[in-house]
Write an enzyme that holds these catalytic residues in place. Sequence first.
Site, mmCIF file in Angstrom:
data_model
loop_
_atom_site.group_PDB
_atom_site.id
_atom_site.type_symbol
_atom_site.label_atom_id
_atom_site.label_comp_id
_atom_site.label_asym_id
_atom_site.label_seq_id
_atom_site.Cartn_x
_atom_site.Cartn_y
_atom_site.Cartn_z
ATOM 1 N N SER A 79 -2.887 -7.945 2.537
ATOM 2 C CA SER A 79 -3.194 -7.864 3.969
ATOM 3 C C SER A 79 -3.586 -9.241 4.494
ATOM 4 O O SER A 79 -3.169 -9.658 5.582
ATOM 5 C CB SER A 79 -4.335 -6.876 4.213
ATOM 6 N N ARG B 221 -1.057 -5.869 -8.588
ATOM 7 C CA ARG B 221 0.163 -6.605 -8.242
ATOM 8 C C ARG B 221 0.523 -7.621 -9.305
ATOM 9 O O ARG B 221 1.677 -7.830 -9.635
ATOM 10 C CB ARG B 221 -0.024 -7.328 -6.902
ATOM 11 N N HIS C 150 0.843 -1.203 0.000
ATOM 12 C CA HIS C 150 0.000 0.000 0.000
ATOM 13 C C HIS C 150 0.881 1.257 0.000
ATOM 14 O O HIS C 150 0.616 2.211 -0.738
ATOM 15 C CB HIS C 150 -0.885 0.053 1.264
ATOM 16 N N LYS D 88 -17.644 -7.685 7.525
ATOM 17 C CA LYS D 88 -16.414 -8.447 7.743
ATOM 18 C C LYS D 88 -16.029 -8.444 9.216
ATOM 19 O O LYS D 88 -16.528 -7.667 10.000
ATOM 20 C CB LYS D 88 -15.286 -7.829 6.915
HETATM 21 O O1 PNS Z 1 -8.332 -3.316 -0.234
HETATM 22 P P1 PNS Z 1 -9.489 -3.990 -0.893
HETATM 23 O O2 PNS Z 1 -10.207 -4.837 0.118
HETATM 24 O O3 PNS Z 1 -9.076 -4.719 -2.140
HETATM 25 O O4 PNS Z 1 -10.500 -2.823 -1.337
HETATM 26 C C1 PNS Z 1 -11.700 -3.136 -1.948
HETATM 27 C C2 PNS Z 1 -12.616 -1.898 -2.013
HETATM 28 C C3 PNS Z 1 -12.766 -1.248 -0.653
HETATM 29 C C4 PNS Z 1 -12.015 -0.871 -2.961
HETATM 30 C C5 PNS Z 1 -13.986 -2.390 -2.575
HETATM 31 O O5 PNS Z 1 -14.438 -3.462 -1.827
HETATM 32 C C6 PNS Z 1 -15.024 -1.294 -2.546
HETATM 33 O O6 PNS Z 1 -14.976 -0.361 -3.337
HETATM 34 N N1 PNS Z 1 -15.981 -1.389 -1.585
HETATM 35 C C7 PNS Z 1 -16.991 -0.385 -1.335
HETATM 36 C C8 PNS Z 1 -18.365 -0.833 -1.847
HETATM 37 C C9 PNS Z 1 -18.456 -0.601 -3.342
HETATM 38 O O7 PNS Z 1 -18.316 0.500 -3.841
HETATM 39 N N2 PNS Z 1 -18.720 -1.699 -4.087
HETATM 40 C C10 PNS Z 1 -18.838 -1.669 -5.522
HETATM 41 C C11 PNS Z 1 -17.470 -1.676 -6.175
HETATM 42 S S1 PNS Z 1 -17.624 -1.469 -7.927
#
Ligand code: PNS
Length: 163
Positions: free
Chosen positions: A132, A94, A17, A41
């Site tokens: 993570s 990644r 990150h 979660k």
């Molecule tokens: O670090 P991560 O867990 O890969 O992040 C994922 C994240 C937070 C970017 C994704 O889960 C997200 O955007 N969640 C918020 C809900 C949302 O907008 N969902 C639709 C995504 S198109």
Amino acid sequence: MRRAIFPGSFDPLTNGHLDIIKRSSPLFDEIVIAVLNNADKHPMFSVGERCLMISEVLPSVETGNCKMIVDSFSGLTADFARDSGATAIIRGIRAVSDYEYELRMALMNRRLEPAIETVFLMAGEEYSYVSSTLMKEVFELGGRVEGLIPDLVEGKMRAKLGK
Ligand code: PNS
């Protein structure tokens, strides 16, 4: 003013990150590191703990003149980006395996907020396997994670797990 958000779970913050934060800082005037408050979660760290950890580690990252802000959000990333006045969503890639999921999210976010672009940055190859989830698993099972997560985060994981 070019403002972006860098959304994620950050449970916990990894050096991968930080690599993305460092690489994206010359591209924007302001970056909001947006910690998702995901009620479904069972995170290792609360949203407050994750935001604090990020704020504590950020001064050690070279971000030049880019202003860094740490915030949390619930709901849609696209809504948060729009409400923050951001024009971009930063995501790190990644490996090829990240691509399909990231593409779907980027296209959905673009459908929701056409004016906001997703900007993908390639993480440094030394972090290409760092997530993570993997860091938590290895740490919980007694493996070494030095160099892959900030020392401060490792200390907090140690304290959390009583190790
Ligand atoms: O670090 P991560 O867990 O890969 O992040 C994922 C994240 C937070 C970017 C994704 O889960 C997200 O955007 N969640 C918020 C809900 C949302 O907008 N969902 C639709 C995504 S198109």
